[in-house]
Design a protein around this motif. Structure first.
Motif, PDB file in Angstrom:
ATOM      1  N   MET A  54       0.833  -1.207   0.000  1.00 31.43           N
ATOM      2  CA  MET A  54       0.000   0.000   0.000  1.00 31.43           C
ATOM      3  C   MET A  54       0.865   1.253   0.000  1.00 31.43           C
ATOM      4  SD  MET A  54      -3.004  -0.949   2.758  1.00 31.43           S
ATOM      5  CE  MET A  54      -3.358   0.755   3.065  1.00 31.43           C
ATOM      6  N   CYS A  55       1.900   1.258   0.843  1.00 31.21           N
ATOM      7  CA  CYS A  55       2.784   2.428   0.924  1.00 31.21           C
ATOM      8  C   CYS A  55       3.521   2.651  -0.388  1.00 31.21           C
ATOM      9  CB  CYS A  55       3.794   2.257   2.058  1.00 31.21           C
ATOM     10  SG  CYS A  55       3.129   2.670   3.652  1.00 31.21           S
ATOM     11  N   ALA A  56       3.944   1.573  -1.009  1.00 36.00           N
ATOM     12  CA  ALA A  56       4.666   1.698  -2.274  1.00 36.00           C
ATOM     13  C   ALA A  56       3.771   2.289  -3.360  1.00 36.00           C
ATOM     14  CB  ALA A  56       5.202   0.332  -2.703  1.00 36.00           C
ATOM     15  N   LYS A  57       2.495   1.957  -3.338  1.00 30.80           N
ATOM     16  CA  LYS A  57       1.566   2.417  -4.379  1.00 30.80           C
ATOM     17  C   LYS A  57       0.932   3.775  -4.062  1.00 30.80           C
ATOM     18  CE  LYS A  57       1.750  -1.312  -6.913  1.00 30.80           C
ATOM     19  NZ  LYS A  57       2.592  -1.287  -8.091  1.00 30.80           N
ATOM     20  N   GLU A  58       0.557   3.994  -2.804  1.00 30.53           N
ATOM     21  CA  GLU A  58      -0.252   5.171  -2.454  1.00 30.53           C
ATOM     22  C   GLU A  58       0.552   6.313  -1.849  1.00 30.53           C
ATOM     23  OE1 GLU A  58      -3.555   4.086   0.007  1.00 30.53           O
ATOM     24  OE2 GLU A  58      -3.939   2.274  -1.149  1.00 30.53           O
ATOM     25  N   ASN A  59       1.829   6.136  -1.715  1.00 33.31           N
ATOM     26  CA  ASN A  59       2.638   7.101  -0.981  1.00 33.31           C
ATOM     27  C   ASN A  59       3.313   8.080  -1.926  1.00 33.31           C
ATOM     28  OD1 ASN A  59       3.959   8.322   1.101  1.00 33.31           O
ATOM     29  ND2 ASN A  59       5.491   6.734   1.355  1.00 33.31           N
ATOM     30  N   GLY A  60       2.714   9.260  -2.092  1.00 39.30           N
ATOM     31  CA  GLY A  60       3.342  10.302  -2.892  1.00 39.30           C
ATOM     32  C   GLY A  60       4.382  11.044  -2.073  1.00 39.30           C
ATOM     33  N   ASP A  61       4.024  11.378  -0.849  1.00 40.64           N
ATOM     34  CA  ASP A  61       4.924  12.057   0.080  1.00 40.64           C
ATOM     35  C   ASP A  61       4.760  11.369   1.434  1.00 40.64           C
ATOM     36  OD1 ASP A  61       6.583  13.897   1.376  1.00 40.64           O
ATOM     37  OD2 ASP A  61       4.890  15.236   1.804  1.00 40.64           O
ATOM     38  N   LEU A  62       5.838  10.816   1.954  1.00 39.03           N
ATOM     39  CA  LEU A  62       5.772  10.002   3.168  1.00 39.03           C
ATOM     40  C   LEU A  62       5.160  10.766   4.338  1.00 39.03           C
ATOM     41  CD1 LEU A  62       6.520   7.186   4.253  1.00 39.03           C
ATOM     42  CD2 LEU A  62       8.674   8.156   5.028  1.00 39.03           C
ATOM     43  N   GLU A  63       5.618  11.953   4.592  1.00 39.52           N
ATOM     44  CA  GLU A  63       5.103  12.714   5.738  1.00 39.52           C
ATOM     45  C   GLU A  63       3.632  13.077   5.574  1.00 39.52           C
ATOM     46  OE1 GLU A  63       7.388  15.972   7.216  1.00 39.52           O
ATOM     47  OE2 GLU A  63       9.275  14.906   6.910  1.00 39.52           O
ATOM     48  N   ARG A  64       3.202  13.335   4.361  1.00 42.02           N
ATOM     49  CA  ARG A  64       1.813  13.722   4.118  1.00 42.02           C
ATOM     50  C   ARG A  64       0.876  12.509   4.118  1.00 42.02           C
ATOM     51  NH1 ARG A  64       1.459  15.319  -1.470  1.00 42.02           N
ATOM     52  NH2 ARG A  64       0.837  13.171  -1.780  1.00 42.02           N
ATOM     53  N   ASP A  65       1.286  11.413   3.467  1.00 41.32           N
ATOM     54  CA  ASP A  65       0.388  10.278   3.240  1.00 41.32           C
ATOM     55  C   ASP A  65       0.445   9.185   4.307  1.00 41.32           C
ATOM     56  OD1 ASP A  65      -0.356  11.562   0.924  1.00 41.32           O
ATOM     57  OD2 ASP A  65       1.072  10.455  -0.333  1.00 41.32           O
ATOM     58  N   ALA A  66       1.558   9.062   5.002  1.00 41.81           N
ATOM     59  CA  ALA A  66       1.734   7.964   5.969  1.00 41.81           C
ATOM     60  C   ALA A  66       0.705   7.960   7.103  1.00 41.81           C
ATOM     61  CB  ALA A  66       3.152   7.965   6.527  1.00 41.81           C
ATOM     62  N   PRO A  67       0.346   9.108   7.685  1.00 35.60           N
ATOM     63  CA  PRO A  67      -0.644   9.055   8.774  1.00 35.60           C
ATOM     64  C   PRO A  67      -1.974   8.439   8.343  1.00 35.60           C
ATOM     65  CG  PRO A  67       0.479  11.170   8.812  1.00 35.60           C
ATOM     66  CD  PRO A  67       0.915  10.476   7.549  1.00 35.60           C
ATOM     67  N   ALA A  68      -2.469   8.822   7.162  1.00 37.73           N
ATOM     68  CA  ALA A  68      -3.749   8.267   6.696  1.00 37.73           C
ATOM     69  C   ALA A  68      -3.628   6.780   6.392  1.00 37.73           C
ATOM     70  CB  ALA A  68      -4.222   9.021   5.450  1.00 37.73           C
ATOM     71  N   ILE A  69      -2.528   6.382   5.765  1.00 39.49           N
ATOM     72  CA  ILE A  69      -2.324   4.959   5.457  1.00 39.49           C
ATOM     73  C   ILE A  69      -2.263   4.158   6.758  1.00 39.49           C
ATOM     74  CG2 ILE A  69      -0.730   3.264   4.476  1.00 39.49           C
ATOM     75  CD1 ILE A  69       0.090   5.444   2.427  1.00 39.49           C
ATOM     76  N   ALA A  70      -1.513   4.651   7.743  1.00 42.66           N
ATOM     77  CA  ALA A  70      -1.387   3.943   9.023  1.00 42.66           C
ATOM     78  C   ALA A  70      -2.735   3.819   9.722  1.00 42.66           C
ATOM     79  CB  ALA A  70      -0.381   4.652   9.928  1.00 42.66           C
ATOM     80  N   HIS A  71      -3.503   4.895   9.768  1.00 42.51           N
ATOM     81  CA  HIS A  71      -4.815   4.861  10.432  1.00 42.51           C
ATOM     82  C   HIS A  71      -5.769   3.898   9.731  1.00 42.51           C
ATOM     83  CE1 HIS A  71      -4.313   7.825  13.580  1.00 42.51           C
ATOM     84  NE2 HIS A  71      -3.679   8.617  12.715  1.00 42.51           N
ATOM     85  N   ASN A  72      -5.833   3.968   8.411  1.00 40.33           N
ATOM     86  CA  ASN A  72      -6.740   3.090   7.659  1.00 40.33           C
ATOM     87  C   ASN A  72      -6.333   1.622   7.787  1.00 40.33           C
ATOM     88  OD1 ASN A  72      -8.308   5.244   6.786  1.00 40.33           O
ATOM     89  ND2 ASN A  72      -7.108   5.534   4.922  1.00 40.33           N
ATOM     90  N   ALA A  73      -5.052   1.348   7.659  1.00 44.21           N
ATOM     91  CA  ALA A  73      -4.579  -0.040   7.768  1.00 44.21           C
ATOM     92  C   ALA A  73      -4.794  -0.569   9.180  1.00 44.21           C
ATOM     93  CB  ALA A  73      -3.111  -0.134   7.375  1.00 44.21           C
ATOM     94  N   GLY A  74      -4.473   0.243  10.188  1.00 40.64           N
ATOM     95  CA  GLY A  74      -4.638  -0.191  11.574  1.00 40.64           C
ATOM     96  C   GLY A  74      -6.080  -0.489  11.932  1.00 40.64           C
ATOM     97  N   LYS A  75      -6.995   0.305  11.378  1.00 38.66           N
ATOM     98  CA  LYS A  75      -8.422   0.093  11.640  1.00 38.66           C
ATOM     99  C   LYS A  75      -8.891  -1.244  11.063  1.00 38.66           C
ATOM    100  CE  LYS A  75     -11.614   2.469   9.480  1.00 38.66           C
ATOM    101  NZ  LYS A  75     -12.425   3.608   9.009  1.00 38.66           N
ATOM    102  N   GLU A  76      -8.431  -1.586   9.887  1.00 37.61           N
ATOM    103  CA  GLU A  76      -8.850  -2.828   9.226  1.00 37.61           C
ATOM    104  C   GLU A  76      -8.125  -4.056   9.764  1.00 37.61           C
ATOM    105  OE1 GLU A  76     -11.439  -3.044   7.212  1.00 37.61           O
ATOM    106  OE2 GLU A  76     -11.704  -0.890   7.443  1.00 37.61           O
ATOM    107  N   ILE A  77      -6.862  -3.904  10.098  1.00 33.89           N
ATOM    108  CA  ILE A  77      -6.043  -5.053  10.511  1.00 33.89           C
ATOM    109  C   ILE A  77      -6.227  -5.384  11.990  1.00 33.89           C
ATOM    110  CG2 ILE A  77      -3.643  -5.811  10.794  1.00 33.89           C
ATOM    111  CD1 ILE A  77      -2.984  -4.339   8.232  1.00 33.89           C
TER     112      ILE A  77
END
Length: 190
Positions: A54-77
């Motif tokens: 997910m990070c490799a595909k959806e991550n345009g800018d690590l600092e900007r995109d990582a919080p949303a990816i982490a929250h969404n993944a953590g909620k589902e996992i």
């Protein structure tokens, strides 16, 4: 005379069952606990690999995109997800608010992070000062399409594993008790 034979049979059955049951309980308890921990670790590694994709595909800018990816993944996992830059700075964490990320210490000294950078994957069991509980950690490196790299870290509280282990202990103890009751019944009937 018949009563003496019944008591002797009962005592021998009980002794045999209790000794065998105690040995099996000890062996199975340790084996099942180890297996449960290994399975949890393997599941976390698999989930970390998915989050890395997910990070490799959806991550345009690590600092900007990582919080949303982490929250969404953590909620589902249903596990804690931490996304760190290659230097160990925390860019996103499913258990923390975005505003708290800047207050976190650099994670480059954490054993799972170092193993992931060195070996391609890492794991450790240790106390989390952030969450105040012992955790199972796994870490897996990733590289985004924009060449930003980092490490995905997944964490599971050991209290979840301890609860499952407690259930296994209860089942094993109930099986031993059932065996003792059966041996008592069989020695009385015979």
């Amino acid at each position: 005379m018949k009563i003496k034979i019944q008591w002797k049979l009962m005592a021998s059955y009980l002794t045999l069952i209790i000794l065998t049951g105690a040995l099996l309980y000890g062996y199975l308890s340790r084996t099942l606990e180890g297996h449960l921990l290994d399975e949890a670790r393997e599941n976390l590694f698999n989930e970390a690999k998915l989050v890395a994709i997910m990070c490799a595909k959806e991550n345009g800018d690590l600092e900007r995109d990582a919080p949303a990816i982490a929250h969404n993944a953590g909620k589902e996992i249903k596990a804690r997800v931490t996304i760190m830059s290659a230097d160990g700075a925390v860019a996103g964490d499913s258990e923390l608010r975005d505003s708290d990320l800047g207050n976190l210490e650099n994670h480059s000294a954490r054993p799972e992070f170092q193993q992931a950078i060195k070996n391609g994957a890492g794991s450790s069991i240790r106390y989390s000062s952030t969450l105040g509980t012992s955790m199972l950690y796994v870490a897996y490196p990733f590289r985004a399409e924009n060449d930003q790299g980092g490490v995905i870290r997944m964490a599971l509280p050991l209290s979840r594993l301890e609860a499952a282990t407690g259930s296994l202990h209860a089942i094993l103890a109930a099986a031993l008790l059932l065996a003792v009751v059966c041996s008592f019944f069989l020695s009385y009937v015979i």
